[in-house]
Design a protein around this motif. Structure first.
Motif, PDB file in Angstrom:
ATOM      1  N   PRO A  20       0.840  -1.195   0.000  1.00 57.65           N
ATOM      2  CA  PRO A  20       0.000   0.000   0.000  1.00 57.65           C
ATOM      3  C   PRO A  20       0.880   1.252   0.000  1.00 57.65           C
ATOM      4  N   SER A  21       0.282   2.377  -0.284  1.00 61.13           N
ATOM      5  CA  SER A  21       1.077   3.615  -0.313  1.00 61.13           C
ATOM      6  C   SER A  21       1.477   4.004   1.110  1.00 61.13           C
ATOM      7  N   PRO A  22       2.570   4.806   1.254  1.00 58.38           N
ATOM      8  CA  PRO A  22       3.084   5.153   2.584  1.00 58.38           C
ATOM      9  C   PRO A  22       2.058   5.851   3.485  1.00 58.38           C
ATOM     10  N   ARG A  23       1.035   6.468   2.880  1.00 61.85           N
ATOM     11  CA  ARG A  23       0.061   7.209   3.715  1.00 61.85           C
ATOM     12  C   ARG A  23      -0.681   6.270   4.672  1.00 61.85           C
ATOM     13  N   VAL A  24      -0.780   4.992   4.273  1.00 63.27           N
ATOM     14  CA  VAL A  24      -1.549   4.048   5.100  1.00 63.27           C
ATOM     15  C   VAL A  24      -0.873   3.886   6.469  1.00 63.27           C
ATOM     16  N   TRP A  25       0.475   3.700   6.458  1.00 68.68           N
ATOM     17  CA  TRP A  25       1.169   3.558   7.734  1.00 68.68           C
ATOM     18  C   TRP A  25       1.083   4.851   8.530  1.00 68.68           C
ATOM     19  N   LYS A  26       1.220   5.984   7.824  1.00 67.25           N
ATOM     20  CA  LYS A  26       1.190   7.278   8.533  1.00 67.25           C
ATOM     21  C   LYS A  26      -0.155   7.436   9.253  1.00 67.25           C
ATOM     22  N   GLN A  27      -1.227   7.138   8.534  1.00 65.65           N
ATOM     23  CA  GLN A  27      -2.557   7.293   9.136  1.00 65.65           C
ATOM     24  C   GLN A  27      -2.776   6.278  10.248  1.00 65.65           C
ATOM     25  N   LEU A  28      -2.238   5.089  10.055  1.00 69.15           N
ATOM     26  CA  LEU A  28      -2.386   4.040  11.066  1.00 69.15           C
ATOM     27  C   LEU A  28      -1.686   4.457  12.353  1.00 69.15           C
ATOM     28  N   GLU A  29      -0.466   4.998  12.170  1.00 69.62           N
ATOM     29  CA  GLU A  29       0.300   5.453  13.347  1.00 69.62           C
ATOM     30  C   GLU A  29      -0.467   6.505  14.122  1.00 69.62           C
TER      31      GLU A  29
END
Lengths: 298, 178
Positions: A20-29
Motif C-alpha cells: 500500500p502507499s506510505p500514507r496508510v502507515w502514517k494514518q495508522l500510526e
C-alpha cells in the motif's frame, strides 16, 4: 489432466501481494497514537474515580464514628424517661405497603405465572418454508381451541390510517382488523375535495395459509397472492400464475412507514446470455411498482 | 522476531513490533482488499480500517487458529461493510438451471495482475461471491448470511461469475491460459 477454473485462481492466489502507499502507515500510526493517549487518560480517570470513592467512604465512616461516640456519650450522661407505648391501631396504609411489597417479593421469587387454564402460551414459530431466507420469529399468539395458529398477528402494525402520494395525487389508506383472521384495507385517492374509494385489499388467513388479495385490474375478481414467508422486514406474497406482477412485497420500513411493492420474482424469460449482458456494465434494478405510505398525522 | 513474539509485543503496543507486523502482512492484506474493491484509494481505506482493528484488538487473538487467517477475516469483513454501503446484494435475481463446465489445461498459469484484472472486470455481486467462495473458502450458507441473500442466489451468482471469467479469459487471451 485438466484443471478447474477455480483451482487456477486458488493455485495462483499466493502471488497476490501489493504494497500500500506510505500514507496508510502514517494514518495508522496517528490512529494508534490517538488510541494510546485515550487509554492513558482513561487509566488516570479511573484512578481518580477510585480515589474519590475511597475518600468519600472514609469521610462517611469517620462521620458515623464521630456521631456514634457522641451518641454513646449522650446516652451515658442523661437519664431516659421510658414511656409506655399504647398498642398501635391497625395502620391500613402500612398494611397496604406491606402487602404490595410482599407481592413484589413473591413475584420475584416466582416470575412465571401459569395463567388461566384455557389460555396457553405457545412457543414462537419459526418460518420454515424458505429455509434459505433469513428466518423471522413471530409470536403465534394464543391457542384458543382451533387447529391453526393466528398468522395475521404479525401484520397488525398495518392497522391505522396512512397517506402517500402517487403521481402528484394524494392517496389515503385505512387498515382495520375486520375479524381475527382478516385485515381489511381501503385505498382512496383524494382529488380536490373528493375522497374516492379505489380499492379494497385484504390480508386473510384461510386455514393455515395467509393471502393478500387486491383487485389487480379486475374490480370484481381480486387476485390472491399467498404469503410465502418473511425476509427481515418484508412479508412476501406470491402468485406464480400471474405474468406480472407475480410477487407482492409488504415492507415494514419503520413504525410510521411501509411500502407495497409489486414485482416479478424471476426475470421474464431472459436467457442466461442475455442476463450476463445486462449485468455486465449495468446495475440490475428489478421492474417494480411501488407504493410508499406513512402514518397519517405524522 | 518470530510470530509469537511479534504478537506478544504488539499486545504490549510496542510500536516497533506494530511496524514490523505492518511491513510483513500489509502487502497480503492489501491484496485481499484490492480483490474486493476496484478503486485503489478505497481499498487502502478499507485496509487502514482493517489494520486499525487488528492492532487495537490484538488482545482478542487467543492463538487458537492461524494469526494470518484471523487478520484476513477482519479485512474481508471491512471490505464487505464497505461494499454493502454502495451495493445492494439483494437486488440480484435468482437464475435457475445454470450449468457451467470448465476445464483448463494444466500448464495454465495466471499472473497476479491477471487475477486482479479479471476480478476487476466482474460486476460487484459476482466478484464478491467469487472471492468469498473460491479464495476465502466460505460455504454458500455462510455467504448467504454475510450478504443477506439466499443460498440459491449465492450458488447461481457463482456459476455466472465462472461463466463470465471463462469468456473473459478466452476473449482476452491471457498468456499461458487457453
Amino acid at each position: 489432466m485438466k484443471k478447474d477454473l477455480f483451482d487456477l485462481f486458488r493455485d495462483n492466489q499466493h502471488k497476490l501481494h501489493e504494497k500500500p502507499s506510505p500514507r496508510v502507515w502514517k494514518q495508522l500510526e496517528r490512529r494508534l497514537d490517538g488510541h494510546k493517549r485515550r487509554n492513558h487518560y482513561s487509566v488516570y480517570r479511573t484512578l481518580a474515580m477510585v480515589a474519590s470513592v475511597l475518600a468519600l467512604v472514609a469521610i462517611i465512616t469517620l462521620l458515623s464514628l464521630i456521631t456514634e461516640s457522641e451518641r454513646r456519650d449522650y446516652l451515658a450522661s442523661t437519664s431516659l424517661i421510658v414511656e409506655d407505648f399504647d398498642v398501635l391501631e391497625e395502620n391500613t396504609e402500612t398494611l397496604r405497603v406491606f402487602e404490595f411489597t410482599k407481592q413484589q417479593v413473591d413475584r420475584l421469587a416466582n416470575p412465571i405465572a401459569e395463567g388461566r387454564k384455557e389460555k396457553k402460551l405457545v412457543p414462537a414459530l419459526q418460518w420454515q418454508e424458505n429455509s434459505s431466507a433469513k428466518s423471522n420469529l413471530f409470536f403465534s399468539g394464543y391457542e384458543d381451541g382451533k387447529t391453526y395458529t393466528n398468522k395475521i398477528a404479525p401484520l397488525k402494525w398495518l392497522i391505522g390510517t396512512w397517506t402517500g402520494s402517487s403521481n402528484g395525487v394524494m392517496t389515503l389508506e385505512k387498515w382495520t382488523l375486520s375479524n381475527p383472521n382478516t385485515l381489511l384495507g381501503e385505498g382512496y385517492l383524494i382529488q380536490q375535495k373528493d375522497t374516492i374509494l379505489i380499492e379494497e385489499m385484504k390480508i386473510q388467513q384461510v386455514g393455515t395459509k395467509v393471502y393478500w388479495s387486491a383487485p389487480i385490474g379486475q374490480p370484481d375478481q381480486p387476485v390472491l397472492y399467498q404469503l410465502k414467508g418473511y425476509q427481515s422486514n418484508k412479508a412476501i406474497f406470491e402468485n406464480a400464475q400471474i405474468e406480472f406482477p407475480n410477487q407482492m412485497v409488504l415492507q415494514h420500513n419503520s413504525d410510521d412507514h411501509f411500502s407495497i411493492i409489486y414485482q416479478n420474482q424471476k426475470a421474464l424469460a431472459v436467457s442466461n446470455t442475455q442476463m450476463e449482458y445486462l449485468q455486465s456494465r449495468n446495475t440490475f434494478i428489478q421492474q417494480q411498482v411501488v407504493r410508499n405510505l406513512e402514518r397519517a398525522g405524522k | 522476531m518470530n510470530e509469537k513474539d511479534l504478537i506478544e509485543a504488539c499486545k504490549h503496543k510496542d510500536r516497533r513490533a506494530q511496524k514490523l507486523l505492518y511491513d510483513k502482512y500489509s502487502p497480503t492484506l492489501f491484496a485481499i482488499s484490492r480483490r474486493y474493491i476496484r478503486n485503489r484509494e478505497d481499498a487502502e481505506d478499507v485496509l487502514l480500517e482493517g489494520l486499525t482493528k487488528i492492532l487495537t484488538n490484538i488482545n482478542q487473538y487467543k492463538g487458537s487458529g492461524s494469526f494470518e487467517g484471523w487478520m484476513r477475516r477482519i479485512v474481508v469483513n471491512e471490505a464487505l461493510m464497505f461494499l454493502r454501503k454502495q451495493h445492494n446484494f439483494n437486488m440480484t435475481v435468482e437464475i435457475s438451471n445454470v450449468d457451467v463446465k470448465t476445464k483448463i489445461s494444466v500448464e495454465d498459469e495466471l499472473a497476479a495482475q491477471d487475477i486482479l484484472d479479471l476480478l476487476e472486470l466482474l460486476p460487484t455481486g459476482y466478484r464478491t461471491i467469487f472471492n468469498l467462495y473460491v479464495l476465502e473458502g466460505y460455504k454458500h450458507r455462510e455467504i448467504a448470511e454475510l450478504l443477506g441473500i439466499s443460498i440459491n442466489t449465492s450458488k447461481s451468482q457463482l456459476i455466472l461469475a465462472k461463466k463470465r471469467l471463462q469468456s473473459l479469459i478466452k476473449r482476452s487471451k491471457f498468456p499461458g491460459v487457453g
